[in-house]
Design an enzyme around this catalytic site. Sequence first.
Site, short mmCIF file in Angstrom:
data_model
loop_
_atom_site.label_atom_id
_atom_site.label_comp_id
_atom_site.label_asym_id
_atom_site.label_seq_id
_atom_site.Cartn_x
_atom_site.Cartn_y
_atom_site.Cartn_z
N GLY A 152 -7.43 4.26 3.72
CA GLY A 152 -7.50 3.06 2.74
C GLY A 152 -8.46 3.25 1.62
O GLY A 152 -8.73 2.66 0.97
N ILE A 153 -9.60 4.31 2.19
CA ILE A 153 -10.97 4.36 1.52
C ILE A 153 -10.92 5.26 0.47
O ILE A 153 -10.24 6.41 0.55
CB ILE A 153 -12.01 4.89 2.47
CG1 ILE A 153 -12.12 4.03 3.77
CG2 ILE A 153 -13.30 5.02 1.91
CD1 ILE A 153 -12.51 2.59 3.67
N SER B 140 -5.13 5.30 -3.95
CA SER B 140 -5.17 6.60 -4.36
C SER B 140 -4.84 6.97 -5.83
O SER B 140 -4.28 6.13 -6.59
CB SER B 140 -3.80 7.47 -3.70
OG SER B 140 -3.74 8.81 -4.24
N ARG B 141 -5.63 7.89 -6.31
CA ARG B 141 -5.54 8.55 -7.80
C ARG B 141 -4.32 9.25 -7.94
O ARG B 141 -3.92 9.85 -9.03
CB ARG B 141 -6.67 9.08 -8.22
CG ARG B 141 -7.80 8.06 -8.30
CD ARG B 141 -9.18 9.02 -8.58
NE ARG B 141 -10.35 8.16 -8.95
CZ ARG B 141 -10.91 7.84 -10.06
NH1 ARG B 141 -10.31 8.29 -11.12
NH2 ARG B 141 -11.87 6.72 -10.15
N ASN B 142 -3.78 9.64 -6.77
CA ASN B 142 -2.44 10.49 -6.68
C ASN B 142 -1.16 9.78 -6.85
O ASN B 142 -0.26 10.26 -6.45
CB ASN B 142 -2.55 11.64 -5.73
CG ASN B 142 -3.65 12.55 -6.07
OD1 ASN B 142 -3.74 13.03 -7.01
ND2 ASN B 142 -4.65 12.54 -5.11
N ASP C 112 0.79 -1.16 0.09
CA ASP C 112 0.17 -0.03 0.07
C ASP C 112 0.93 1.24 0.25
O ASP C 112 2.01 1.22 0.36
CB ASP C 112 -0.85 -0.13 1.26
CG ASP C 112 -1.72 1.29 1.44
OD1 ASP C 112 -2.26 1.64 0.45
OD2 ASP C 112 -1.50 1.91 2.34
N ASP D 187 -1.43 -0.64 6.15
CA ASP D 187 -1.80 0.06 7.30
C ASP D 187 -3.43 0.35 7.71
O ASP D 187 -3.49 1.00 8.80
CB ASP D 187 -0.89 1.62 7.28
CG ASP D 187 -1.88 2.37 6.34
OD1 ASP D 187 -2.25 2.26 5.37
OD2 ASP D 187 -2.03 3.64 6.84
N ARG E 91 -11.46 8.24 -2.51
CA ARG E 91 -11.76 9.76 -2.39
C ARG E 91 -13.59 9.90 -2.01
O ARG E 91 -13.93 10.70 -1.23
CB ARG E 91 -11.23 10.47 -3.33
CG ARG E 91 -11.47 12.04 -3.03
CD ARG E 91 -10.79 12.92 -4.34
NE ARG E 91 -9.54 12.26 -4.85
CZ ARG E 91 -9.12 12.48 -5.86
NH1 ARG E 91 -9.60 13.15 -6.94
NH2 ARG E 91 -7.85 11.89 -6.39
N ASP F 219 0.17 5.12 0.93
CA ASP F 219 -0.12 6.19 1.90
C ASP F 219 -0.14 5.21 3.25
O ASP F 219 -0.87 4.54 3.58
CB ASP F 219 -1.65 6.77 1.86
CG ASP F 219 -1.52 7.55 0.38
OD1 ASP F 219 -0.73 8.48 0.33
OD2 ASP F 219 -2.54 7.50 -0.28
#
Length: 218
Positions: free
Chosen positions: A45-46, A115-117, A8, A169, A48, A10
């Site tokens: 983890g969710i 994440s889309r980032n 993962d 995490d 946006r 973030d």
Amino acid sequence: MIEAVIFDLDGVLVSTDEQHYQAWKRLAREEEIPFDRAVNESLRGISRMASLDIILEKAERQYEPATKKELAKRKNNLYVQLIQRLTPADMLPGAMSNLAELKAAGIRVAVGSSSRNTGEILSRIGLSGYFDAVADGNDITHSKPDPEVFLVAMNRLGQTPEQCLVVEDAEAGVEAALAAGMRVLGVGAAASSKKATHTVASLAHFSILQWIQELDKA
Ligand code: BG6
Ligand code: MG
């Protein structure tokens, strides 16, 4: 045998918790919606849009889908501004040493993030092109705890679930990995997970390679 580790992003490889929190907090303040670190914690983890839905549970008014899209965009603009300042120094302790050790041992490494980032963040921390596969929020329609993002990463690696270990995490991410049929190491906020295969407070002073070698022997 574990042949690949899917990380993962973030909260595992890079510390972006504060930037997500600051961006949501500002949006919530502008919309006069109660928001605090406890709510923020439940967004780990969710995706946006799913995160926004959780925040809007405390709103007094109803939001139309088009307005929700605009709110999500506003939060992301704030967040993207904040992550411009990320550097390789924002990698979490033990992340880089574990990646390097796994790679040197011939274990394949991938990212599986909601994440889309992801692309932007990997580039800021100097890890663009480092991974054997990257699957992120742009590749999926179902967010963690759905296993989709890990299955996309696995397929890109050409591995089977039994050959993959996930490092997470978020409890939603632990559940996603298990739903994919993979083993999972819970770190950070998931260090108290009852479901993870194994947990550790931080990747600092922990060798994922040594642990998977023991797992494979057992
Ligand atoms: C996850 C974070 O990695 O990505 C969540 O833990 C975040 O907090 C999600 O909501 C989606 O991120 P982004 O960058 O696409 O808004
Ligand atoms: Mg995470």
